[in-house]
Design a protein around this motif. Structure first.
Motif, PDB file in Angstrom:
ATOM      1  N   SER B   5       1.017  -1.278  -0.127  1.00 14.99           N
ATOM      2  CA  SER B   5       0.035   0.064   0.144  1.00 14.99           C
ATOM      3  C   SER B   5       0.909   1.241   0.039  1.00 14.99           C
ATOM      4  O   SER B   5       2.100   1.193   0.287  1.00 14.99           O
ATOM      5  CB  SER B   5      -0.856  -0.062   1.217  1.00 14.99           C
ATOM      6  OG  SER B   5      -0.261  -0.248   2.469  1.00 14.99           O
ATOM      7  N   LYS B   6       0.168   2.457  -0.175  1.00 17.97           N
ATOM      8  CA  LYS B   6       0.866   3.952  -0.273  1.00 17.97           C
ATOM      9  C   LYS B   6       0.751   4.407   0.915  1.00 17.97           C
ATOM     10  O   LYS B   6      -0.470   4.369   1.645  1.00 17.97           O
ATOM     11  CB  LYS B   6       0.748   4.442  -1.581  1.00 17.97           C
ATOM     12  CG  LYS B   6       0.505   3.747  -2.654  1.00 17.97           C
ATOM     13  CD  LYS B   6       2.017   3.845  -3.443  1.00 17.97           C
ATOM     14  CE  LYS B   6       1.988   3.303  -4.887  1.00 17.97           C
ATOM     15  NZ  LYS B   6       3.112   3.232  -5.300  1.00 17.97           N
ATOM     16  N   ILE B   7       1.577   5.311   1.422  1.00 17.57           N
ATOM     17  CA  ILE B   7       1.391   6.121   2.613  1.00 17.57           C
ATOM     18  C   ILE B   7       0.342   7.135   2.391  1.00 17.57           C
ATOM     19  O   ILE B   7      -0.479   7.508   3.380  1.00 17.57           O
ATOM     20  CB  ILE B   7       2.704   6.715   2.877  1.00 17.57           C
ATOM     21  CG1 ILE B   7       2.961   6.946   4.443  1.00 17.57           C
ATOM     22  CG2 ILE B   7       3.101   8.036   2.310  1.00 17.57           C
ATOM     23  CD1 ILE B   7       3.593   5.891   5.297  1.00 17.57           C
ATOM     24  N   ILE B   8       0.235   7.696   1.308  1.00 16.87           N
ATOM     25  CA  ILE B   8      -0.981   8.482   0.955  1.00 16.87           C
ATOM     26  C   ILE B   8      -2.360   8.118   0.968  1.00 16.87           C
ATOM     27  O   ILE B   8      -3.409   8.814   1.016  1.00 16.87           O
ATOM     28  CB  ILE B   8      -0.749   9.423  -0.320  1.00 16.87           C
ATOM     29  CG1 ILE B   8      -0.034   8.401  -1.414  1.00 16.87           C
ATOM     30  CG2 ILE B   8       0.184  10.580  -0.298  1.00 16.87           C
ATOM     31  CD1 ILE B   8       0.018   9.142  -2.793  1.00 16.87           C
ATOM     32  N   PHE B  10      -3.140   6.753   3.844  1.00 22.75           N
ATOM     33  CA  PHE B  10      -3.279   6.826   5.144  1.00 22.75           C
ATOM     34  C   PHE B  10      -3.269   8.241   5.710  1.00 22.75           C
ATOM     35  O   PHE B  10      -3.837   8.678   6.558  1.00 22.75           O
ATOM     36  CB  PHE B  10      -2.310   5.835   5.988  1.00 22.75           C
ATOM     37  CG  PHE B  10      -2.430   4.301   5.558  1.00 22.75           C
ATOM     38  CD1 PHE B  10      -3.322   3.394   6.371  1.00 22.75           C
ATOM     39  CD2 PHE B  10      -1.511   4.040   4.603  1.00 22.75           C
ATOM     40  CE1 PHE B  10      -3.313   2.269   5.752  1.00 22.75           C
ATOM     41  CE2 PHE B  10      -1.374   2.779   4.310  1.00 22.75           C
ATOM     42  CZ  PHE B  10      -2.336   1.686   4.641  1.00 22.75           C
ATOM     43  N   PHE B  11      -2.323   8.988   5.082  1.00 24.14           N
ATOM     44  CA  PHE B  11      -2.158  10.377   5.679  1.00 24.14           C
ATOM     45  C   PHE B  11      -2.677  11.325   4.604  1.00 24.14           C
ATOM     46  O   PHE B  11      -2.152  11.107   3.321  1.00 24.14           O
ATOM     47  CB  PHE B  11      -0.710  10.630   6.215  1.00 24.14           C
ATOM     48  CG  PHE B  11      -0.114   9.701   6.900  1.00 24.14           C
ATOM     49  CD1 PHE B  11      -0.893   8.955   7.915  1.00 24.14           C
ATOM     50  CD2 PHE B  11       1.265   9.482   7.324  1.00 24.14           C
ATOM     51  CE1 PHE B  11      -0.198   8.255   8.816  1.00 24.14           C
ATOM     52  CE2 PHE B  11       1.821   8.741   8.117  1.00 24.14           C
ATOM     53  CZ  PHE B  11       1.046   7.908   8.890  1.00 24.14           C
ATOM     54  N   CYS B  12      -3.377  12.279   5.215  1.00 25.43           N
ATOM     55  CA  CYS B  12      -3.956  13.101   4.177  1.00 25.43           C
ATOM     56  C   CYS B  12      -2.781  14.458   3.758  1.00 25.43           C
ATOM     57  O   CYS B  12      -2.074  14.708   4.640  1.00 25.43           O
ATOM     58  CB  CYS B  12      -5.321  13.974   4.570  1.00 25.43           C
ATOM     59  SG  CYS B  12      -6.331  12.563   4.802  1.00 25.43           S
ATOM     60  N   SER B  13      -2.959  14.851   2.557  1.00 26.89           N
ATOM     61  CA  SER B  13      -2.195  16.044   2.223  1.00 26.89           C
ATOM     62  C   SER B  13      -2.787  17.312   2.903  1.00 26.89           C
ATOM     63  O   SER B  13      -3.968  17.383   3.035  1.00 26.89           O
ATOM     64  CB  SER B  13      -2.407  16.318   0.624  1.00 26.89           C
ATOM     65  OG  SER B  13      -1.469  16.969   0.187  1.00 26.89           O
ATOM     66  N   GLU B  14      -1.528  18.101   3.381  1.00 25.38           N
ATOM     67  CA  GLU B  14      -2.293  19.218   4.291  1.00 25.38           C
ATOM     68  C   GLU B  14      -2.470  20.357   3.503  1.00 25.38           C
ATOM     69  O   GLU B  14      -1.514  20.646   2.512  1.00 25.38           O
ATOM     70  CB  GLU B  14      -1.221  19.656   5.389  1.00 25.38           C
ATOM     71  CG  GLU B  14      -1.270  18.944   6.591  1.00 25.38           C
ATOM     72  CD  GLU B  14      -0.274  19.056   7.731  1.00 25.38           C
ATOM     73  OE1 GLU B  14       0.754  19.714   7.460  1.00 25.38           O
ATOM     74  OE2 GLU B  14      -0.842  19.132   8.931  1.00 25.38           O
TER      75      GLU B  14
END
Lengths: 262, 14
Positions: B5-8, B10-14
């Motif tokens: 999977s990719k980190i993006i 799980f974590f949103c762009s700010e």
């Protein structure tokens, strides 16, 4: 004007070694709090979040927040020109297109300075949510490096299974399979040799060994590493940056997206 | 077989 002077300059050399194989370029975001860097690897599988606290420097001046776009391979090459016992000073004028590194020998009889061009980077910043992890494993950083290296002989992935009994690292491939079980340390004289598992819920996750092996490049920064895991969220691997006296100067945190069964 | 999977995710762009 930005200026930061680090007497234990080898720490900065080690920090660069811990990220240069994973990232090509990144911005150092400098503010009154310190120097921060956040960047994903080119495949967007891992994220590095790095902090050098301002009070960890012997001298720190940051008149206004600035972002310094850096080619990390170039910075790493320049820092290799510093001796391990050199004092390192980083300096950048506001709106400058270059950064200066000054290396002073402990006796002050040799002073070198290197100017490096800055880059214009359009970096994406990610919000890392505050997470209460189901398992936090602390272990000697050398032990974690060895596990990742040894299991790479067998396969591309490691399954990390954390239960109340301890942690099991497993890998399998064409030539066979391997397991390494670590029990919690009952009583250790030295804190840095301990294996400690703080578990709320048992967790089993699969991760790429290639990335974990990149992360272990940070082992010279810290005698201990912590692995924080919850089901279906990225693993956090943290190395605290401590000076010779053991005082905290910041951290290097790596986040790694799990491998998920199709 | 597990896929990466990719980190993006799980974590949103700010």
């Amino acid at each position: 004007m930005f200026e930061a002077r680090l007497v234990e300059g080898s720490l900065l050399k080690k920090v660069m070694e811990s990220i240069k194989d994973l990232l090509n370029e990144a911005s150092w975001d400098c503010s009154g709090n310190g120097m921060c860097l956040q960047a994903m690897d080119s495949s967007h599988v891992a994220l590095v979040s790095l902090m050098l606290k301002s009070d960890g420097f012997e001298n720190y001046r940051c008149d206004r927040s600035i972002s310094l776009g850096i080619n990390l391979a170039s910075m790493s090459k320049i820092l290799k020109c510093a001796s391990n016992d050199d004092i390192i000073t980083i300096r950048a004028e506001d709106d400058a297109d270059a950064i200066t590194f000054m290396f002073e020998s402990p006796k002050q009889d040799r002073v070198s300075d290197y100017e490096m061009k800055l880059m214009n980077l359009d970096t994406e910043h990610l919000g890392i949510p505050d997470t209460e992890y189901a398992c936090v494993i602390k272990m000697p950083s050398g032990e974690f490096s060895r596990i990742c290296r040894d299991l790479s002989v067998l396969g591309d992935s490691v399954i990390i299974c954390c239960t109340k009994d301890g942690v099991r690292f497993s890998a399998k491939g064409d030539l066979g399979n391997g397991n390494i079980k670590l029990a919690q340390s009952a009583n250790v004289d030295k804190e840095e040799e301990a294996v400690v598992v703080d578990m709320r819920e048992a967790v089993t996750l699969t991760f790429s060994l290639r990335y974990l092996n990149f992360f272990t490049k940070a082992a010279p920064l810290s005698s201990q590493v912590s692995l924080s895991m919850s089901e279906d969220v990225p693993l956090m691997v943290e190395y605290k940056i401590n000076d010779k006296e053991g005082d905290s100067k910041g951290y290097v945190r790596y986040y790694l997206a799990p491998k998920i069964e199709d | 077989r597990a896929s990466q999977s990719k980190i993006i995710e799980f974590f949103c762009s700010e």
